[in-house]
Design an enzyme around this catalytic site. Sequence first.
Site, PDB file in Angstrom:
ATOM      1  N   LYS A 109     -17.996 -15.816   3.195  1.00 56.54           N
ATOM      2  CA  LYS A 109     -19.442 -15.681   3.431  1.00 56.54           C
ATOM      3  C   LYS A 109     -20.235 -15.229   2.212  1.00 56.54           C
ATOM      4  O   LYS A 109     -19.849 -14.285   1.537  1.00 56.54           O
ATOM      5  CB  LYS A 109     -19.681 -14.662   4.539  1.00 56.54           C
ATOM      6  N   GLY A 162     -13.075  -3.677   0.510  1.00 56.58           N
ATOM      7  CA  GLY A 162     -14.477  -3.280   0.662  1.00 56.58           C
ATOM      8  C   GLY A 162     -14.906  -2.214  -0.329  1.00 56.58           C
ATOM      9  O   GLY A 162     -16.020  -2.262  -0.862  1.00 56.58           O
ATOM     10  N   ARG A 201       0.825  -1.213   0.000  1.00 51.88           N
ATOM     11  CA  ARG A 201       0.000   0.000   0.000  1.00 51.88           C
ATOM     12  C   ARG A 201       0.861   1.265   0.000  1.00 51.88           C
ATOM     13  O   ARG A 201       0.462   2.280  -0.574  1.00 51.88           O
ATOM     14  CB  ARG A 201      -0.946   0.002   1.201  1.00 51.88           C
TER      15      ARG A 201
END
Length: 396
Positions: free
Chosen positions: A197, A373, A36
């Site tokens: 999930k 996200g 990053r």
Amino acid sequence: MAKKTVRDVDVKGKRVLVRVDFNVPLKDGRVADDSRIRAALPTIQYLREQGARVILMSHLGRPKDAPDPALTLDPVAMRLGRLLKAPVRKVNELTGPGVQAAVAAMGPGDVLLLENSRFDPREEKNDPTLIRELAGLGDLFVNDAFSAAHRAHATTAGLARVLPAVAGFHMEKEIAALERLMSEAKRPFVVVLGGAKVTDKIKVIHRFLDLADQILIGGAMSLAFLKARGLSVGASKVEEEGVGVAAEVLEKASGAACELVLPTDLVIADSFSEDAATFVVDVESIPDGWMALDIGPATAKRYAEAIAGAGQVFWNGPLGVFEMAPFAEGTRAVAEAMAACPGVTVVGGGDSVAAVNKFGLADKMDHVSMGGGASLEYIEGAELPGVAALPDKEPA
Ligand code: ADP
Ligand code: MG
């Protein structure tokens, strides 16, 4: 619509507040993975070369609204200095007289790193007093933190409303790659979804059912689908709520042009461990007490073939527990097929990107999104506050 970038404004001599994402993993007080930090280097270098005074802001981890010595950006400042081969000054606050003095002392090309923005409880509240204090430090705001753009915080969206604002190069690259993927799809458009999930990724699945030609499912997520089909999944990790969600997706998929593909074979183990006993079985034959921890070789082959013929591929979520060698093969097969695919290849998601790095294939992909996200929210079609707050490029 493309955003204005650092190239579209005059930065010479200016005090430039740059929001970067230095939310890196730390180990023993050192930076464990500096991807990053490297991603922000082009913007930082450009600004320095143009004679700007570069004031960097980032969050790190989730401090509880107060300074936490374990989450200081000190180790990041050290690594950044080494990567830039230039001194990086670091202050221990985000705003205040000490910071003002440090900024006043800067010359053209200098780099200053402010302390973890989340040490200040006003950051996540997008608080106007914090925005005003920060704005007083700079003449221009550059947002280069795509991965924080899904949050409306003071250093992401807030500052863009009060200072002239532009995107950095990394932000530009992330948006361009995802925009191309979603709006100029090259066919066949193959999507690989795995990971933990179904419920985390439900909106993403629905969006791709409308847009893609094929969705290949793996990971723990696939077990919810198999269970929804009425199969027994033994002791596998299945999210109960996910089974109902998977049933709805199967229902929608049956009428969709997009093909939803489930595993036909699986690697099962007698315990969740590196040295478990393992077998390959058909999805119909998972014995009681055994858990599926990877897609099987027939499924991996089928997925790799689909990827090989794709015009573009988007992949999110490991196909198995790739962290353990016996269950990494499905994920490796997908990563290798993408690396060899002549079409456009995009990988997103924290663990998927870690897998690609682990296999040494990151530079074989067209785009590796650090967004996590934020990239999934972008794909869902959500407006990202940090992106929305930046002005569009003026039409040429
Ligand atoms: P990403 O971060 O790429 O979005 P996720 O966070 O959704 O991916 O999921 C990653 C995790 O899913 C990994 O830690 C991996 O071990 C786990 N996983 C994948 N397949 C299985 C499985 N069959 N059983 C248990 N865990 C799994
Ligand atoms: Mg993850």
